[in-house]
Every structure is written in structure tokens, then in C-alpha cells.
Design an enzyme around this catalytic site. Sequence first.
Site, PDB file in Angstrom:
ATOM      1  N   HIS A 123       3.760  20.033 -12.246  1.00 31.93           N
ATOM      2  CA  HIS A 123       3.645  18.948 -11.262  1.00 31.93           C
ATOM      3  C   HIS A 123       2.421  19.107 -10.356  1.00 31.93           C
ATOM      4  O   HIS A 123       2.324  18.431  -9.337  1.00 31.93           O
ATOM      5  CB  HIS A 123       4.926  18.843 -10.415  1.00 31.93           C
ATOM      6  CG  HIS A 123       6.093  18.290 -11.190  1.00 31.93           C
ATOM      7  ND1 HIS A 123       7.398  18.324 -10.744  1.00 31.93           N
ATOM      8  CD2 HIS A 123       6.142  17.684 -12.412  1.00 31.93           C
ATOM      9  CE1 HIS A 123       8.195  17.765 -11.641  1.00 31.93           C
ATOM     10  NE2 HIS A 123       7.465  17.370 -12.665  1.00 31.93           N
ATOM     11  N   ALA A 233      19.126  31.882  -5.712  1.00 33.73           N
ATOM     12  CA  ALA A 233      18.196  32.339  -6.750  1.00 33.73           C
ATOM     13  C   ALA A 233      17.672  33.745  -6.452  1.00 33.73           C
ATOM     14  O   ALA A 233      17.589  34.587  -7.350  1.00 33.73           O
ATOM     15  CB  ALA A 233      17.036  31.353  -6.866  1.00 33.73           C
TER      16      ALA A 233
HETATM   17  C1  BJW Z   1      18.998  26.422  -4.797  1.00 31.85           C
HETATM   18  C2  BJW Z   1      18.712  27.112  -3.617  1.00 31.85           C
HETATM   19  C3  BJW Z   1      18.746  28.507  -3.694  1.00 31.85           C
HETATM   20  C4  BJW Z   1      18.582  25.023  -3.173  1.00 31.85           C
HETATM   21  N1  BJW Z   1      19.030  29.122  -4.876  1.00 31.85           N
HETATM   22  N2  BJW Z   1      19.301  27.039  -5.945  1.00 31.85           N
HETATM   23  C5  BJW Z   1      13.625   9.190 -18.210  1.00 31.85           C
HETATM   24  C6  BJW Z   1      14.792   8.699 -17.653  1.00 31.85           C
HETATM   25  C7  BJW Z   1      14.825   8.254 -16.333  1.00 31.85           C
HETATM   26  C8  BJW Z   1      13.685   8.290 -15.543  1.00 31.85           C
HETATM   27  C9  BJW Z   1      12.542   8.790 -16.087  1.00 31.85           C
HETATM   28  C10 BJW Z   1      12.508   9.230 -17.391  1.00 31.85           C
HETATM   29  N3  BJW Z   1      11.247   9.671 -17.649  1.00 31.85           N
HETATM   30  C11 BJW Z   1      10.513   9.518 -16.552  1.00 31.85           C
HETATM   31  C12 BJW Z   1      11.260   8.971 -15.588  1.00 31.85           C
HETATM   32  C13 BJW Z   1      10.813   8.632 -14.219  1.00 31.85           C
HETATM   33  C14 BJW Z   1      10.692   9.844 -13.323  1.00 31.85           C
HETATM   34  C15 BJW Z   1      12.059  10.507 -13.148  1.00 31.85           C
HETATM   35  O1  BJW Z   1      12.385  11.507 -13.732  1.00 31.85           O
HETATM   36  N4  BJW Z   1      12.868   9.952 -12.282  1.00 31.85           N
HETATM   37  C16 BJW Z   1      14.195  10.521 -12.026  1.00 31.85           C
HETATM   38  C17 BJW Z   1      14.333  10.815 -10.533  1.00 31.85           C
HETATM   39  C18 BJW Z   1      15.226   9.581 -12.550  1.00 31.85           C
HETATM   40  N5  BJW Z   1       9.733  10.794 -13.851  1.00 31.85           N
HETATM   41  C19 BJW Z   1       8.429  10.609 -13.706  1.00 31.85           C
HETATM   42  O2  BJW Z   1       7.986   9.612 -13.164  1.00 31.85           O
HETATM   43  C20 BJW Z   1       7.497  11.670 -14.267  1.00 31.85           C
HETATM   44  N6  BJW Z   1       6.504  11.030 -15.051  1.00 31.85           N
HETATM   45  C21 BJW Z   1       6.715  10.640 -16.312  1.00 31.85           C
HETATM   46  O3  BJW Z   1       7.672  10.974 -16.932  1.00 31.85           O
HETATM   47  O4  BJW Z   1       5.697   9.846 -16.820  1.00 31.85           O
HETATM   48  C22 BJW Z   1       6.003   9.044 -17.961  1.00 31.85           C
HETATM   49  C23 BJW Z   1       6.980   7.950 -17.557  1.00 31.85           C
HETATM   50  C24 BJW Z   1       6.883   7.315 -16.339  1.00 31.85           C
HETATM   51  C25 BJW Z   1       7.809   6.330 -15.963  1.00 31.85           C
HETATM   52  C26 BJW Z   1       8.846   5.993 -16.809  1.00 31.85           C
HETATM   53  C27 BJW Z   1       8.956   6.656 -18.029  1.00 31.85           C
HETATM   54  C28 BJW Z   1       8.016   7.640 -18.413  1.00 31.85           C
HETATM   55  C29 BJW Z   1       6.760  12.374 -13.142  1.00 31.85           C
HETATM   56  C30 BJW Z   1       7.668  13.151 -12.252  1.00 31.85           C
HETATM   57  C31 BJW Z   1       6.854  13.764 -11.114  1.00 31.85           C
HETATM   58  C32 BJW Z   1       7.751  14.379 -10.047  1.00 31.85           C
HETATM   59  N7  BJW Z   1       6.971  14.604  -8.896  1.00 31.85           N
HETATM   60  C33 BJW Z   1       7.566  15.320  -7.765  1.00 31.85           C
HETATM   61  C34 BJW Z   1       6.510  15.388  -6.648  1.00 31.85           C
HETATM   62  C35 BJW Z   1       5.450  16.414  -7.037  1.00 31.85           C
HETATM   63  C36 BJW Z   1       4.435  16.611  -5.995  1.00 31.85           C
HETATM   64  C37 BJW Z   1       5.034  17.081  -4.701  1.00 31.85           C
HETATM   65  O5  BJW Z   1       5.659  18.142  -4.626  1.00 31.85           O
HETATM   66  O6  BJW Z   1       4.861  16.363  -3.726  1.00 31.85           O
HETATM   67  O7  BJW Z   1       7.971  16.625  -8.160  1.00 31.85           O
HETATM   68  S1  BJW Z   1       9.106  14.578  -7.181  1.00 31.85           S
HETATM   69  C38 BJW Z   1       9.913  16.098  -6.846  1.00 31.85           C
HETATM   70  O8  BJW Z   1      11.040  16.308  -7.748  1.00 31.85           O
HETATM   71  C39 BJW Z   1       8.880  17.185  -7.190  1.00 31.85           C
HETATM   72  C40 BJW Z   1       9.752  18.236  -7.822  1.00 31.85           C
HETATM   73  O9  BJW Z   1       8.959  19.113  -8.589  1.00 31.85           O
HETATM   74  C41 BJW Z   1      10.736  17.418  -8.608  1.00 31.85           C
HETATM   75  C42 BJW Z   1      11.983  18.165  -9.002  1.00 31.85           C
HETATM   76  O10 BJW Z   1      12.706  18.541  -7.876  1.00 31.85           O
HETATM   77  P1  BJW Z   1      13.450  19.953  -7.890  1.00 31.85           P
HETATM   78  O11 BJW Z   1      12.462  21.037  -7.940  1.00 31.85           O
HETATM   79  O12 BJW Z   1      14.516  19.957  -8.906  1.00 31.85           O
HETATM   80  O13 BJW Z   1      14.028  19.978  -6.396  1.00 31.85           O
HETATM   81  P2  BJW Z   1      15.387  19.317  -5.827  1.00 31.85           P
HETATM   82  O14 BJW Z   1      15.247  19.241  -4.370  1.00 31.85           O
HETATM   83  O15 BJW Z   1      15.722  18.073  -6.548  1.00 31.85           O
HETATM   84  O16 BJW Z   1      16.515  20.373  -6.208  1.00 31.85           O
HETATM   85  C43 BJW Z   1      16.586  21.647  -5.614  1.00 31.85           C
HETATM   86  C44 BJW Z   1      17.734  22.369  -6.260  1.00 31.85           C
HETATM   87  O17 BJW Z   1      17.735  23.710  -5.797  1.00 31.85           O
HETATM   88  C45 BJW Z   1      19.107  21.779  -5.899  1.00 31.85           C
HETATM   89  O18 BJW Z   1      19.851  21.632  -7.111  1.00 31.85           O
HETATM   90  C46 BJW Z   1      19.751  22.847  -4.989  1.00 31.85           C
HETATM   91  O19 BJW Z   1      21.150  22.944  -5.186  1.00 31.85           O
HETATM   92  C47 BJW Z   1      19.052  24.089  -5.472  1.00 31.85           C
HETATM   93  N8  BJW Z   1      18.902  25.146  -4.484  1.00 31.85           N
HETATM   94  N9  BJW Z   1      18.461  26.273  -2.617  1.00 31.85           N
HETATM   95  C48 BJW Z   1      19.306  28.382  -5.942  1.00 31.85           C
HETATM   96  N10 BJW Z   1      18.489  29.311  -2.595  1.00 31.85           N
END
Ligand code: BJW
Length: 249
Positions: A123, A233
Site C-alpha cells: 500500500h 500481535a
Molecule cells: C490487533 C491489535 C493488536 C488491533 N494485535 N491485532 C473486491 C470486493 C469488494 C471491494 C473491492 C474488491 N476489490 C477491490 C475493492 C475495493 C477496495 C476494497 O477492498 N474495499 C473494501 C473496504 C470492501 N480495494 C481497493 O480499492 C484496492 N484497489 C484495488 O483493488 O484496485 C482494483 C479495483 C478497484 C476498485 C474495484 C475493484 C478493483 C486498494 C486498497 C487500498 C487500501 N488503502 C488503504 C490506505 C493506504 C494508505 C494509508 O495508509 O493512508 O490501506 S485503506 C486502509 O485499509 C489501509 C490499510 O492498509 C488497509 C487495511 O487495513 P488494516 O491494516 O487491516 O487495518 P484495520 O484497521 O482495518 O484493522 C486492524 C486490525 O488489527 C483489526 O482487525 C484489529 O482487531 C487488529 N488489532 N490491535 C493484534 N495489538
Amino acid sequence: MKDSSGRIPREVVSRLSGSKRLVVLTGAGVSAESGVPTFRGRDGLWRNHRPEELATPEAFKGNPELVWSWYHWRRNTVRQVLPNPAHDAIARMESKIEDFVLITQNVDGLHQRAGSEKVLQIHGDLHYARCSDCGAVIALEEQEGMITCPMCRGPMRPDVVWFGESLDVGLLTQAYNASERSDLFIVAGTSNVVQPAASLAFAAIRNGGYVFEINLDPTPLTGSASATVIGKAGEVLQELVRLAWEEEE
Ligand code: BJW
């Protein structure tokens, strides 16, 4: 096996100590113990904004000053924190297993600061900016406000992947290849909802891989993972490394 007691199944320990092809996938939860806010769930808001409101090309187009100020603020926050035991344990795994790949969704650079080298930052990276016109990439230091490209004077944006944008094809291919051939796939601190990152563990499972998940809460992956520990973690990964290697040294 789903274990909410924080105990690590013996099979996970023996698979790690015997692993020849290890992949670790991390998300924001891995940096939470350093004091970096996560995106979703408990305490999961960045300065009162949802990621969907700011991490999009539309948000940048509509209000680039706001988006830049959010990223400058996050960069400054990250500079003031340190890698935590989760980052350290993952760096230790890399030192033990030659065929190792760390895939991180985090843009904070904390894995590299802990010593990880084989890192796919799928990302992007908060510490860099990219020109929207010519594509030039520069390292960010103390900049504030909007940034202009030093090469072509075009508008620069954070060098990260926003919703609706494609991930780097080369990085994503490497991530899928490593996941599909892994004999152990550890996934820590991610909600497993953002695609395509959330598909990587399933690619490992489809190819007969063993997936071990660590999270504070169940995720959409939990029902399909080979083993899950509900816990922090940092604590779980440190204990896993200790059980896999230190007891035998
Ligand atoms: C602990 C803890 C501790 C807390 N110990 N655990 C197919 C189906 C549906 C939708 C889509 C699809 N394909 C694409 C999409 C659209 C979209 C998407 O996925 N949307 C979903 C939300 C539904 N994806 C995209 O747009 C991607 N692009 C793409 O696929 O292009 C082609 C395409 C586009 C459109 C349609 C179809 C195809 C790009 C995604 C880019 C994500 N960007 C971000 C921002 C990055 C820059 C920045 O940081 O500012 O990335 S959004 C944000 O979410 C960031 C993260 O990397 C990402 C994931 O979040 P993460 O890391 O999982 O964090 P959290 O907060 O969600 O979870 C934290 C977890 O930790 C929790 O579970 C806690 O319980 C746990 N936790 N403390 C252990 N101590």
C-alpha cells in the site's frame, strides 16, 4: 484450531521452526502497540476521519490541503514512535528463514526500522511523495502543506495506494507467488476486509498452505484459517519466536 486463551498451538510452533518458505502478512494492528492508530474497529479512527473519507483519489482532488495535512500529521506521529515486539519478532523470523517474505499493508516504515529487509509494501509508504504528472518520487523530510514536483512543478501526492487505485502489479505478483508457495503463512493485525490483500491468505489456503492468524478479534479469515490465536500481535509473535527457536538454543 481457534484459541481465545492466547495459547499458541504446538503445530504452529513446529511448522515455524521447520518452515522453508515463510510469508508474514501484516496490517495496522501490528503497529497499534507502537501507538499508531488502526483504521477500523476499536480506536480505529484517524483524527476523527474514516479512511474512506481521506484515502481516496476523490478526496485528494476535492481537498488536497486536508489530505496532505492528514498525511503530514500521520508521518510526524510515526516518526515519534518506535517499533514494538511484533516488528522485532518478525525481523527475527527473517533472520532464521532464508525464503522469507513480509507483505505489509502498513505505510509507516516500522518494519524496516525494526530490521526487516524483505518487505513488500503493497500500500506504499507514508515517507514518500509521488508526482501526479511525471511520476517522480521524492523522500519527505520536514515538508508541510502542499508539495510541488522538483522536476516538473506538477502537484505531488502521498506515495500510497488509495481506495479504487490499483496496487503495483510487480509487488502484487510477488505477493501472490510467495503466498501460493508458502508452507506457513502468518497473518497478524489486519481486519482482512481490504482487497486484494485480504485474498492472499486464501491463495495460500487454496494451494495447501497452513495459515496462522493473530488478531484481537475474529475476522472474515478466521473461519478458514488453519489456526487462530486471539491476542496482541506483540505478545503472541514474541512467544511464538521464543517457542520455535530460543528454547532449543
Ligand atoms: C490487533 C491489535 C493488536 C488491533 N494485535 N491485532 C473486491 C470486493 C469488494 C471491494 C473491492 C474488491 N476489490 C477491490 C475493492 C475495493 C477496495 C476494497 O477492498 N474495499 C473494501 C473496504 C470492501 N480495494 C481497493 O480499492 C484496492 N484497489 C484495488 O483493488 O484496485 C482494483 C479495483 C478497484 C476498485 C474495484 C475493484 C478493483 C486498494 C486498497 C487500498 C487500501 N488503502 C488503504 C490506505 C493506504 C494508505 C494509508 O495508509 O493512508 O490501506 S485503506 C486502509 O485499509 C489501509 C490499510 O492498509 C488497509 C487495511 O487495513 P488494516 O491494516 O487491516 O487495518 P484495520 O484497521 O482495518 O484493522 C486492524 C486490525 O488489527 C483489526 O482487525 C484489529 O482487531 C487488529 N488489532 N490491535 C493484534 N495489538
